[in-house]
Design a protein around this motif. Sequence first.
Motif, PDB file in Angstrom:
ATOM      1  N   SER A  32       1.596  -1.429   4.693  1.00  0.00           N
ATOM      2  CA  SER A  32       2.044  -0.701   3.501  1.00  0.00           C
ATOM      3  C   SER A  32       2.132   0.787   3.787  1.00  0.00           C
ATOM      4  O   SER A  32       3.095   1.454   3.380  1.00  0.00           O
ATOM      5  N   THR A 295      -4.013   3.690   1.015  1.00  0.00           N
ATOM      6  CA  THR A 295      -3.712   2.273   1.254  1.00  0.00           C
ATOM      7  C   THR A 295      -4.967   1.485   1.592  1.00  0.00           C
ATOM      8  O   THR A 295      -4.878   0.334   2.021  1.00  0.00           O
ATOM      9  N   GLY A 478      -0.646  -1.018  -0.921  1.00  0.00           N
ATOM     10  CA  GLY A 478      -1.423  -2.079  -0.298  1.00  0.00           C
ATOM     11  C   GLY A 478      -1.583  -3.277  -1.196  1.00  0.00           C
ATOM     12  O   GLY A 478      -1.033  -3.332  -2.301  1.00  0.00           O
ATOM     13  N   GLY A 494       4.549  -0.325  -0.179  1.00  0.00           N
ATOM     14  CA  GLY A 494       4.760   0.942   0.507  1.00  0.00           C
ATOM     15  C   GLY A 494       6.027   1.630   0.051  1.00  0.00           C
ATOM     16  O   GLY A 494       6.058   2.859  -0.146  1.00  0.00           O
TER      17      GLY A 494
END
Length: 509
Positions: A32, A295, A478, A494
Amino acid sequence: MPIHRNRGARDGRRPRGPRGRDPVVVVGAGLSGLACALHLLGAGRDVVVVEREDHPGGRAGRLDLDGFRIDTGPTVLTMPDLLDEALGAVGESVHERLDLVPLAPAYRAAFADGSTIDVHTDRAAMAAEVLRVAGPREAVGYLRLREWLTRLYRIEMRSFIDAQFDSPLDLVRPDLLRLAALGGFGRLAPAVGRRVRDERLRRIFSFQSLYAGVPPDRALAAYGVIAYMDTVAGVYFPRGGMRAVGDALAAAAAKAGGVLRYGESVTRLERSGDRVTAVLTDQGERLPCDQVVLTTDLPAAHRLLGHRARRPVAHRFSPSAVVLHLGTDRTWDSLAHHTISFGGAWRRTFEEIIGEGRPMSDPSLLVTRPTATDPALAPEGRHLLYVLAPAPNLAAGRIDWDAEGPRYRDRLVATLEERGLSGLGSSIRAERLVTPADWARQGLAYGTPFSLAHTFAQTGPFRPGNTVPGTANAVLAGCGTTPGVGVPTVLVSGKLAAARVLSRTGGGR
């Protein structure tokens, strides 16, 4: 133009552009974080990625053991077009960076009665396989099921997966009625069962919901989209192993001017009012930031931000998994690249894992043999097996895994030998066992790598969003945030995180 620092560089400061901006700092070089970085770089932002490990990939981890190159995280790769989209943001393509092998069959399903079904993503091949094992009525049912899964996917991807949510009101869009008309808000197991009656087929097209943390009988039918990705869109394997995916995204980000700093853990976020002004690392570095993208596992992200998630009830986390990595000196023709070894029990297994908090007494296992596709992952004449057994997370179960782990390992080996892998135990030349306790030691909440379960109350706009109340320039990405768990969805997360950053600041330097 930004200055590219070599891998492991300590200096995260970069020349400010004409607008005087500090870079966006992305915490974590998982899939991500790397996807987010690529989308930001493609939009003209300066990006610094900080990663605690000495390599990219995040949960798509790696272990080199006695010449065996082991993937320690996800082993199933679907939807490579999402990788292509991330790479395309900086003018590259998945075919330039990765050698992806389509798997045929995508899976082999082996059942307690001795029967097997090869799961093909090609429509005609799978219809012929269903006809062979279950007869013409079920073949027709499979085609109906495939059409239903495809329609689910098309609606969900455009309106509910690759989409931002700021409140439940964002659900009210034209595709909501279309999804409801398809039965997306019913339950998955009955929805599959209305189209195919053979119990084996029902399992093949519904077991994926466990990856989302919910048994098929209780999962929303909308989560049939995971079965679409596995059984319709296609399953692939990158030569070099799943680690090649992280390497490819990281290399493209570095080429596009991103700074990637490995071997550094983020210890604190420096704040001024509602803004994060810098990221501090365990190496004593202070990295000024215009925006920050976190993340990490969701509880870790909130700890860095200095507050708890605002939620009337506690989050519910997915079941965990025991993973046994085996390097062997022999192989078995009965194993495909991916083989699902189903036990005789079905509903009871979910009750044991989720309701009773104990390991499966008659386990269903995912056995991956990556050397079937890429022999170079093991020494010459050797083979790799990855055995995944769903297990309770540490909140659901009170198991001393440090004591129970070795005994459970022996049970898994014995079970696989009973199911046809004769001589497995004596063939093992290298191994590594990973239990929920090990996942917890890696910093994963409640010892699960699958983060929050996809219950109704943790889906879509009810899942933790990618913005952080009270913080003007922090974004989440994430598997703990929208859209959820799995390689395809974290790549989307992401992309959505990058869009949040750009909506606040605009692109360009």
